[in-house]
Design an enzyme around this catalytic site. Structure first.
Site, PDB file in Angstrom:
ATOM      1  CG  ASN A 180      -1.825  -1.225   1.242  1.00 28.42           C
ATOM      2  OD1 ASN A 180      -2.006  -1.865   0.213  1.00 28.42           O
ATOM      3  ND2 ASN A 180      -2.366  -1.550   2.387  1.00 28.42           N
TER       4      ASN A 180
ATOM      5  CG  HIS B 228       3.641  -2.295  -4.839  1.00 25.60           C
ATOM      6  ND1 HIS B 228       2.454  -2.991  -4.874  1.00 25.60           N
ATOM      7  CD2 HIS B 228       4.584  -3.192  -5.246  1.00 25.60           C
ATOM      8  CE1 HIS B 228       2.670  -4.235  -5.269  1.00 25.60           C
ATOM      9  NE2 HIS B 228       3.957  -4.382  -5.501  1.00 25.60           N
TER      10      HIS B 228
ATOM     11  CB  CYS C 295      17.479  17.723 -13.875  1.00 26.96           C
ATOM     12  SG  CYS C 295      15.944  16.784 -13.894  1.00 26.96           S
TER      13      CYS C 295
ATOM     14  CB  THR D 114      -2.530  -8.939  -0.680  1.00 27.08           C
ATOM     15  OG1 THR D 114      -2.055  -8.854  -2.035  1.00 27.08           O
ATOM     16  CG2 THR D 114      -1.862 -10.108   0.028  1.00 27.08           C
TER      17      THR D 114
END
Ligand code: APR
Length: 290
Positions: free
Chosen positions: A120, A139, A184, A224
């Site tokens: 999560n 993740h 950048c 999950t």
């Protein structure tokens, strides 16, 4: 042999589950908790494969699996950002629940014998009190952004006022500037793993997660569907390594099947808030009181 129960509210543990947890507790075993979207469902965050819906770009509808890709970000960076800002807005209004809190009790009782592996990005484990050190956000984490061109700027906090906006509105020039890399001047990106990208240690603690799985005495899976690669590997490593395996989920899924095949496996059918407080209590015993 698998045993299930189908109650909704808090419930006493089944004897076989109590026995498995008691063995891990008495042996001072290492515990890996693996969580998915289901643990946050009772906090009001839709699960990934639930009703989260599509996103429209021009005349096309996109599903999360299409929006959450590097390829889409290269084509439509503003659209992808708007979609994430919309999702992050849902997360912002949610609060941790009794499932997240139970895992914090487990971490505090076990210390370095505990690792939390979460898919999560909602930050609810951290907001409940989980430590960054022992929590592997495999993740990514909505709290951070990083340079889309990997220029070396590192992780930056998610711009505060962008977290509060309506994700569906077009980006203003000032917001566009907030999403520009200060080093950048290219795009910043959400610190999340996209579907067309690979796990790594630097951003997603890939190697550390595999190491924790190899050393685990108990894998506690919560909410999950086992649709992604690393969680499946964690399950297989724990299974082949002989770890006990407990799956908390209202629905059957690949981890409940793995638990069924495991000598010390148990499918604790039910919601995270109904099952986790009792499971944690059995794992920490009197230590929870200290
Ligand atoms: N308590 C426990 N489990 C629940 C609850 C609940 N209250 N409600 C639902 N679940 C279960 C569902 O039965 C289902 O098995 O949670 C699971 C949610 O599955 P998914 O929506 O597929 O979420 P997840 O497994 O976390 O997805 C994995 O896939 O889309 C990618 O990167 C995304 O991290 C995500 C990953």
């Amino acid at each position: 042999m698998i045993q299930c129960s189908c109650h909704n509210g808090p419930m006493p543990l089944e004897p076989r589950l109590r026995e498995i947890l008691g063995e891990v507790r008495d042996a001072g075993g290492r515990v890996v908790a693996l969580t998915g979207a289901g643990i946050s469902a009772e906090s009001g965050i839709p699960t990934f494969r639930g009703r989260d819906g599509f996103w429209v770009v021009g005349s096309r509808n996109y599903m999360p699996q299409e929006m959450a890709t590097h390829a889409m970000f290269l084509m439509e960076p503003e659209e992808v950002w708007r979609w994430y800002l919309h999702r992050f807005g849902v997360v912002r209004h949610a609060a941790p629940n009794a499932g997240h809190e139970a895992l914090v009790r487990l971490e505090r009782a076990l210390g370095e014998r505990f690792t939390l592996v979460t898919q999560n990005i909602d930050g609810l484990h951290r907001r409940a009190g989980a430590s960054d050190e022992r929590t592997h956000c495999i993740h990514g984490d909505a709290a951070w952004v990083r340079c889309a061109h990997d220029c070396g700027v590192g992780l930056l906090p998610h711009p505060a006022h962008l977290a509060a906006r309506d994700g569906r509105a077009p980006l203003s020039p000032a917001e566009r500037e907030e999403l520009t890399c200060p080093r950048c001047r290219g795009w910043l990106r959400p610190h999340v793993l996209w579907f067309d990208e690979c796990y790594d240690e630097e951003n997603y603690r890939f190697d550390s997660t595999l190491r924790a799985a190899r050393e685990a005495d108990l894998l506690l899976v919560v909410g999950t569907s086992g649709a992604t690669n690393l969680p499946v590997r964690v399950g297989q490593l724990c299974f082949t390594g002989g770890a006990a395996l407990v799956d908390v989920n209202p629905e059957e899924n690949p981890f409940s099947e793995l638990a069924e095949r495991s000598r010390r496996g148990f499918f604790a059918r039910g919601s995270a808030t109904a099952r986790l407080p009792e499971i944690v209590e059995a794992l920490v015993g009197e230590r929870a009181l200290s």
